[in-house]
Structures are given as structure tokens and as C-alpha cells.
Design a protein around this motif. Sequence first.
Motif, PDB file in Angstrom:
ATOM      1  N   ARG A  77       0.846  -1.196   0.000  1.00 37.26           N
ATOM      2  CA  ARG A  77       0.000   0.000   0.000  1.00 37.26           C
ATOM      3  C   ARG A  77       0.882   1.247   0.000  1.00 37.26           C
ATOM      4  NH1 ARG A  77      -5.639   0.765   2.789  1.00 37.26           N
ATOM      5  NH2 ARG A  77      -5.636   2.943   3.391  1.00 37.26           N
ATOM      6  N   TRP A 123      -6.300   2.523  -2.490  1.00 40.23           N
ATOM      7  CA  TRP A 123      -6.059   2.047  -1.127  1.00 40.23           C
ATOM      8  C   TRP A 123      -6.381   0.550  -1.037  1.00 40.23           C
ATOM      9  CZ3 TRP A 123      -8.330   6.072   2.904  1.00 40.23           C
ATOM     10  CH2 TRP A 123      -7.379   7.078   3.123  1.00 40.23           C
ATOM     11  N   TRP A 143     -12.430  -4.909  14.225  1.00 38.15           N
ATOM     12  CA  TRP A 143     -11.288  -4.044  14.528  1.00 38.15           C
ATOM     13  C   TRP A 143     -11.513  -3.098  15.701  1.00 38.15           C
ATOM     14  CZ3 TRP A 143     -10.424   1.375  13.452  1.00 38.15           C
ATOM     15  CH2 TRP A 143      -9.076   1.770  13.526  1.00 38.15           C
ATOM     16  N   ARG A 173      -0.351  -6.135   9.829  1.00 37.45           N
ATOM     17  CA  ARG A 173      -1.733  -5.921   9.386  1.00 37.45           C
ATOM     18  C   ARG A 173      -2.431  -7.198   8.962  1.00 37.45           C
ATOM     19  NH1 ARG A 173      -3.267  -0.328   6.633  1.00 37.45           N
ATOM     20  NH2 ARG A 173      -2.482   0.983   8.290  1.00 37.45           N
ATOM     21  N   PHE A 179       3.762  -4.406   8.340  1.00 33.97           N
ATOM     22  CA  PHE A 179       3.414  -3.208   7.564  1.00 33.97           C
ATOM     23  C   PHE A 179       4.449  -2.096   7.640  1.00 33.97           C
ATOM     24  CE2 PHE A 179       0.983   0.828   7.194  1.00 33.97           C
ATOM     25  CZ  PHE A 179       0.449   0.652   5.928  1.00 33.97           C
ATOM     26  N   LYS A 180       4.813  -1.701   8.847  1.00 33.76           N
ATOM     27  CA  LYS A 180       5.692  -0.537   8.972  1.00 33.76           C
ATOM     28  C   LYS A 180       7.174  -0.880   8.875  1.00 33.76           C
ATOM     29  CE  LYS A 180       2.461   2.563  11.191  1.00 33.76           C
ATOM     30  NZ  LYS A 180       2.101   3.360  12.371  1.00 33.76           N
ATOM     31  N   ASP A 192      -8.450  10.327  17.267  1.00 31.81           N
ATOM     32  CA  ASP A 192      -8.475   8.874  17.116  1.00 31.81           C
ATOM     33  C   ASP A 192      -7.297   8.438  16.246  1.00 31.81           C
ATOM     34  OD1 ASP A 192      -9.039   6.218  16.818  1.00 31.81           O
ATOM     35  OD2 ASP A 192     -11.198   6.526  16.657  1.00 31.81           O
ATOM     36  N   ASP A 213      -5.829   5.690  16.070  1.00 33.63           N
ATOM     37  CA  ASP A 213      -5.962   4.359  15.462  1.00 33.63           C
ATOM     38  C   ASP A 213      -6.562   4.454  14.069  1.00 33.63           C
ATOM     39  OD1 ASP A 213      -4.935   2.983  17.627  1.00 33.63           O
ATOM     40  OD2 ASP A 213      -6.876   2.897  18.632  1.00 33.63           O
ATOM     41  N   ILE A 214      -7.543   5.322  13.933  1.00 40.27           N
ATOM     42  CA  ILE A 214      -8.156   5.477  12.604  1.00 40.27           C
ATOM     43  C   ILE A 214      -7.157   6.097  11.635  1.00 40.27           C
ATOM     44  CG2 ILE A 214      -9.843   6.888  11.339  1.00 40.27           C
ATOM     45  CD1 ILE A 214     -11.938   5.998  13.144  1.00 40.27           C
ATOM     46  N   ASP A 221      -4.020   5.780  11.765  1.00 36.63           N
ATOM     47  CA  ASP A 221      -3.021   4.769  11.457  1.00 36.63           C
ATOM     48  C   ASP A 221      -3.567   3.743  10.469  1.00 36.63           C
ATOM     49  OD1 ASP A 221      -0.314   4.253  12.125  1.00 36.63           O
ATOM     50  OD2 ASP A 221      -0.959   2.388  13.055  1.00 36.63           O
ATOM     51  N   ARG A 222      -4.831   3.399  10.630  1.00 33.14           N
ATOM     52  CA  ARG A 222      -5.421   2.398   9.725  1.00 33.14           C
ATOM     53  C   ARG A 222      -5.485   2.916   8.292  1.00 33.14           C
ATOM     54  NH1 ARG A 222     -11.056  -1.137  10.301  1.00 33.14           N
ATOM     55  NH2 ARG A 222     -11.193  -1.715   8.114  1.00 33.14           N
ATOM     56  N   TYR A 223      -5.935   4.138   8.155  1.00 33.07           N
ATOM     57  CA  TYR A 223      -6.156   4.650   6.798  1.00 33.07           C
ATOM     58  C   TYR A 223      -4.970   5.435   6.248  1.00 33.07           C
ATOM     59  CZ  TYR A 223     -10.865   2.935   7.252  1.00 33.07           C
ATOM     60  OH  TYR A 223     -11.941   2.096   7.412  1.00 33.07           O
ATOM     61  N   GLN A 224      -4.165   5.979   7.137  1.00 34.30           N
ATOM     62  CA  GLN A 224      -3.025   6.776   6.674  1.00 34.30           C
ATOM     63  C   GLN A 224      -1.742   6.259   7.319  1.00 34.30           C
ATOM     64  OE1 GLN A 224      -2.943   9.032   4.396  1.00 34.30           O
ATOM     65  NE2 GLN A 224      -5.043   9.723   4.098  1.00 34.30           N
ATOM     66  N   GLY A 225      -1.636   4.951   7.407  1.00 35.60           N
ATOM     67  CA  GLY A 225      -0.479   4.351   8.084  1.00 35.60           C
ATOM     68  C   GLY A 225       0.825   4.534   7.345  1.00 35.60           C
ATOM     69  N   GLU A 247     -15.205  13.848   6.157  1.00 36.29           N
ATOM     70  CA  GLU A 247     -15.441  12.617   6.915  1.00 36.29           C
ATOM     71  C   GLU A 247     -14.374  12.451   7.998  1.00 36.29           C
ATOM     72  OE1 GLU A 247     -17.835  10.449   6.706  1.00 36.29           O
ATOM     73  OE2 GLU A 247     -18.865  11.098   4.873  1.00 36.29           O
ATOM     74  N   VAL A 250     -12.941   9.725   8.861  1.00 38.17           N
ATOM     75  CA  VAL A 250     -11.881   8.893   8.294  1.00 38.17           C
ATOM     76  C   VAL A 250     -11.132   9.745   7.281  1.00 38.17           C
ATOM     77  CG1 VAL A 250     -11.401   6.922   6.798  1.00 38.17           C
ATOM     78  CG2 VAL A 250     -13.102   6.717   8.619  1.00 38.17           C
ATOM     79  N   PRO A 251      -9.836   9.920   7.488  1.00 36.46           N
ATOM     80  CA  PRO A 251      -9.108  10.824   6.589  1.00 36.46           C
ATOM     81  C   PRO A 251      -9.167  10.350   5.140  1.00 36.46           C
ATOM     82  CG  PRO A 251      -7.594   9.592   7.987  1.00 36.46           C
ATOM     83  CD  PRO A 251      -8.964   9.301   8.499  1.00 36.46           C
ATOM     84  N   ALA A 252      -9.392  11.288   4.254  1.00 36.10           N
ATOM     85  CA  ALA A 252      -9.543  10.945   2.845  1.00 36.10           C
ATOM     86  C   ALA A 252      -8.214  10.514   2.246  1.00 36.10           C
ATOM     87  CB  ALA A 252     -10.077  12.161   2.095  1.00 36.10           C
TER      88      ALA A 252
END
Lengths: 343, 465
Positions: free
Chosen positions: A43, A81, A192, A296, A311-312, B50, B52-53, B55-59, B323, B325-327
Motif C-alpha cells: 500500500r 487504497w 477491529w 496488518r 506493515f511498517k 483517534d 488508530d483510525i 493509522d489504519r487509513y493513513q499508516g 469525513e 476517516v481521513p480521505a
Amino acid sequence: MSRPHALLRAGFPFLKTLGMRRVTNHPTDVAVASDDTIYVLNRHALGGHVTALPFVDPGENWDQYLPRMGPDGWGDGEFIWPVSMVLDEDQTLFISDEELNRITLIDREGAFISKWGEPGDGDGELKGPAGIAIDRDSYVYVADALNHRVQKFTKQGKFVMSWGGIGQGDGQFNMPWGICVDENNDVYVADWRNDRIQKFDCEGKFLFSLGMSGTAKGEFQRPGGVDVDAHGDIYVADTGNDRVQQFDQNGRYLEQFFGDATLSDMSRSYLMTNAQSLRLREMSELEPQKRFRSPRAVRVDDKGRMFVADFKSYRVQVYQKEAIPLDASQIAQVPRSPTLFVN
Amino acid sequence: MLDRHVEDIAHLMRRAGFGLTGLELESHAGRSYDEILEDVLHPERFPAADDDIYDRYQGTVDEHEVHSAGLWIHRMVHTQRPLEEKIALFWHHVFATGMSKGEHRHSSNRQIDMFRSVGLGNFRTILLELSMDPAMLYWLDNNENHKDQPNENYGRELLELFSMGVGHYSEQDIKMAARAFTGWTFKQPIPQYTQGSYPAEFVFIESDHDDSEKTFLGETGRFNGQDIIDIIVKQPATARFICRHLYNFFVADEPQVPAWNQLPPGDPQAIDIMTQAFKDSDGEIRAVLRVMFSSDFFKQAKLRRVKSPAELVAGVLKLVGTEPVPASDITRYSAATTFMGQILYDPPSVEGWHTGHEWIDGGTLTERVNFAVDELADKNRIGVRKIIEALETQGESLSPSELVDRGAMLIGALHLDSVTRRALIEDVSVDGDLSLSSMGDSANASDRIVSLLQSLVSCREYQFA
């Protein structure tokens, strides 16, 4: 194939590391093909691709590997994504994309086959599709994360059924991510944001829940991935706790893995030609480099190898399960109580 | 016309945060200013971001600085702790550290986190944390500041730009400060090839520290860096310098920092009041901000600061709604501030950004207006839809003046100059009253509302905080 009566669990040693930065950037899932090619789903900040790696270093035959399948983009066979990937019996890769709200099918050379999925919250529509799995009857399950549900499709993307909804109760979800199916077609979901794994039958009937929020054994901090092996053991990529946990088929905690990475073959080759990196490594404390960072996904193949998408740390760590199946004649009955009797 | 109390709250939230929409302001209208201010000053009363969010979407955020910057703007928009982000932005401006020198994003992100964590606390703590921060240590070469070969870069900027300002110390004081900070460095982190980069950690190497006697700002001793900070913090010049920075960032535009030893503050009395609060509280930034935000000089300073690009972009995004959740395309936020002259995580120099009217030139003004107008163009955006719905509940119709006044309120209690207001009313009058009664006209009505909103954010007044 039936599960063994019991196991002699001999060990679970670290086997090897695959990939490196620039080759397996932010691996988010892994699939193993029948010829032992390892497909790594990577990703990017805005995009993704699949890398094919040999499990064993091919020496001078590297040109047969490392194709970058799926460039960044919105077009067919492209990704923004990507999250999860599964290989079906026809060796087709199914890949979810949570930004494009679709499932893309490509062949093992990366050629686009088809895509399905539309954004929305109606039946068959997707909002942030994450985990993807295929059962023995060729149904596809998708963790429809931002709709907080699991949806079941045919391989062609025809909607079959769904279950879930946002919440903390049995059968409800909060942004589910990883998903897998065992040989009985039972479905496991990494719930999750509820920090648990839920198990269902293939019709969505709730069977049991595993884990709770926390850092102790058997607890989770935002688990991203889940898989089940042929013995029924459950593996959880406990992403927020930087570890993988293993449970037996009944949800009993067995073991945890924190990472034992060595340098992959390609890392060694790269570093041997980079004097600056070699010097800086000599000045560093290298111990943290062994450990998982935001794993992940975890996938276990039919050889008992556990692949962790680290992942990282831009790599895949591989472990080997060593267990001997036992029949009922080889192991004593389950006692009612523990004992201090010395054997 | 706008209610004074609502105007005060809107003003506070533009300065202490990134603004509130009119609907958010209306929900605060029943609360006193002081009550709201105390909430603002205590971010810990509200849930943290948040992560965690994110990190999930913009990790992958550690890959690119534009990503870090985009995610920071997303946080500014969604935070329930606006002052936490605002004070981080303030210190990022004062202790300007560029990611571009080392590209070690872990350190840059950690530095901003540190500003969030201690930024409202005691200035002594802030300087101490700064002096142990790997991003800063590398940025100003303190990792090269050795016992047998001092490097004065950090010692100089600590005095010149981070605490006292030019004219209050000597070259000898710089040399002594530098010697006191020898041995303050970081452990070599694992390099990014081949498994990604790792955080750097502060370390004090005693064997590389000059422990000899030093005379600094009139005091003599075998000073270490912490002693230097203790001496700096009690200097009157420090209180005044930091308060002028706070005034420039939160109250009204001042001349650029290099001119501060030449030009007096625009409002010397205000600086005196804030300086006294700094001294009375032994350097507690929260206490200074409380005095400042409660003062008449603050409440009278409406629209006396040009919004920084980050403030403008975050404010527009708050208005149109995004939103949680970061775009995937958050880098366009950081691209927008870049085009407007502010690259977050990469200030132009250790002096930070030049502020006030220097944010504005022909090019950047066009970018600022275009960004706001483009964002508001889509009537399906959450925030735009809410504004349309709010206007649609106003009755059968709205006259042009009612429409302009209500629109100005809904975008965040924007106070319009009478000339601007008259021009907008004239513009809206071309199509007469806005009919809200007929469903058949709703598309036309919403188009007219969007057009008005775009005009409002194009006004001169919207460029100011």
C-alpha cells in the motif's frame, strides 16, 4: 479433511524474512500460490501494487519475479487504497480497495480480469471494503468496514447476503477489517474497533467471540488480520499491540509472536553495496528491528508456514509451525481438573 | 446583524482553534464566554484524536512530509481539542524545524506531538523538551556540539529566536550556552534502508559534556543545559519576547520578528499585561492565554490578523465538512497551504514564517480565494448541505439582506464591512428574494445559496481571523 484429534505442538520457529523497502512497501496482505510464489500486496500513500516474490532466493533468476502488478490509479487493474488479497483455486487474485469501493480480479501476471462493487450502503454496495475471503463453495466474503457488516457474494460479485451492523453486541461490528474462512466454511472476522474476533457460520449465525480490549495475552488492540490453519488454530494480527497471537480452535490462547526478523536476501544484497547504511547500522541498536511494527495481516498456508505482513517494516516475516497430529489413541482423555502429578 | 456574544465566541474559536460554523456557534450561544474559554484552555476535558483510525487509513504517513502535513490539517478540522492543535502550530512557527534537512519523519512527527503534549504548560518544560528533541537537535546541529569542538548554532537560536530576542544577550552568552549543551544529542536510529526508519531518542553523553565553569547572563557556575534554561526563563526579556509571539499569533499582526528590537509592539499595554501574567504564573502558557483571551484588547482585535494558510484551509474544510476517516487525497490540503506559502513541517528558515500581510500577494491571494470557492462549490458536501438546510427552515422566503446576513452568520459569524455587505446585497438582489416555499425551486435556491457562500468566502473579511 478433518481436524486432528489433538496435536503435539513441537514449536513454531522463525523461518525467514522476505522483502525490503522499495520492494515490499507497507505490505498489507500476503497470498501464497501453489508454486510457492509469494504475492505481497503493498500500500502506498495513494496507490498500491502486488509484488511477486520467490520463497527461496532464485539466484540469478530474479527477473522472473518482482513484477509490479497494479499501478496507482483509478483505472481497471489499478489501486488507490488496497487492503486485502486472496488467491482462489484458479489462481486469480481478488483484491479489495477501500477507497475505490471495489474488488479487483487480476491474474498472476497482473493482467486485469474484472472488477465489481459500487459505493453505497445498500445490498451489495460497499463502503470501505477491507478483508476478503473465499469459502469452499466459492462464495466471497467482504468485511464492508464503513458499513460495519460482512457481505457475501458470488465470485462474479452478485450479492448473496449480509449480516452485521454497527454495535458491540454479538454479530455486530465496528469497522471490521480482516476476514477468513476455515475448511468448514465458518467465517472469522477481525472486529477491529471492538477489539475482538467473531466467528460465524457461512449464513452469518454467530458462533463465538474471542478477545477484548487490552494488551494482555488473549486481548487485542485494533486487530487487523485473522486466519485459520488446517488444525483449526486461529491467528490474529494484533496490529495495535505489534504482535501476532495464536489460539486453538476453541479460542484458547496458545502463543504470541513479536517478530524475529533477520535481513532478507535482497536486503543483504542491497546493504552490501551501501557503505553509509552499513556504518549507520553499526552505530545503532538493532534489536528493535526484529520486531513487528503494525502487522496488518497474518496468513497460514497448507505447509504450516505463517506469513506476517509487517506493515511498517516493509517486509514479510515467515514462521514455521511444527506440530504432529495425534489420534485419540495417542493422547490421554481430557481431565476434569489440572493436576500436579509429575509425569 | 450579529449578536455581540456570538461574535466574541466566533472570534475566540477562530483564534484558539480553526473556527466554528454558524450552527456550532448557535449551539454555544447559551454558554458564557468564560465557560467556553475554560473548555478551550483545557483540551484534556475532551477526547483525544483517534490515532488508530489515522493509522489504519493513513499508516503510510511516515513516507512523505506532504502526507504528515495533510494529516495534521485533517486533525485541525476534526479535533475536539482545537487549542491543542493551535498551540502546536504556534510552537511549530516559533521553534521552526524543517523536515527537509534530514527527512526523518518520525522525529518531525514526534516534535509536533511534543508541542501538543506540553505546549500549554510551563515555558521551562517546553524549552527543556525542545532541547532534548531529536528533530531540533539535528536541525540546529547540536548533535555536532562536542566538548572539544562546540557548535553554537542551537545556543544562538535558543537565545535569539526561541526565548529572549536580539539585544538581550552577548556573543559570550551564546558561547557559554553552547558549551552547556555539549553532550545533548540523540542515539543513532536504525537507518531507513532496508526495513524503514526508526524513531530517534535523546541521550546525554556525559563524556562529551563540557562541565567546566561558565558565566551566562551574569551568573556563574558549572552549568548544564537545564541550568541555562532556568536562567533564560527568569529573564524579563524572555517573558516579553514570548508574549509578543503569542500576541502576534493569537491577537493581532505584529511586524516580523527580526524587526522586534527596532519596532515597539503595536499595543505595548497588551504586551505588558501578558508579560505580567507570564511572570505571575512562573511561565505558564495556559495562564498567559487565559489573561489574553479574556482581555478587552483581544475581544477588540477581531479581523486584525491575516489567517495563515493552515488556518484558512482548516477553516474552510471545517465549514464544508469532511469525513472523520481521513480521505485518500489529504495531500491536497497540504498542497493548498504550500501554494499559499506555508509548507507545514518545512518552514522557510529557523525564523519561521513571516506573518500578517506577508501571507498575501497576488498569487497567494488567488490561491486562497480559489481554494475556498472550489471547496464550497459542491452543494452535496456535508457542511454546505447543513447550511442550505438551515436556510431552508427560515420561512417562505428571504430578502437579499436577510440572505446575506444569515449566510454570514452560518459560515462562522463573519462580520462584514458595510461596503462589502451592501455589495453582496446588491449582487443577491439581481435575482430578488430567495423563495424557500416551492420544492420546484429548491435546486435553484440551493444554487443561489452556494453562490452566496462562495461570494462570502471571497470577501476581504474572510482572509482575516
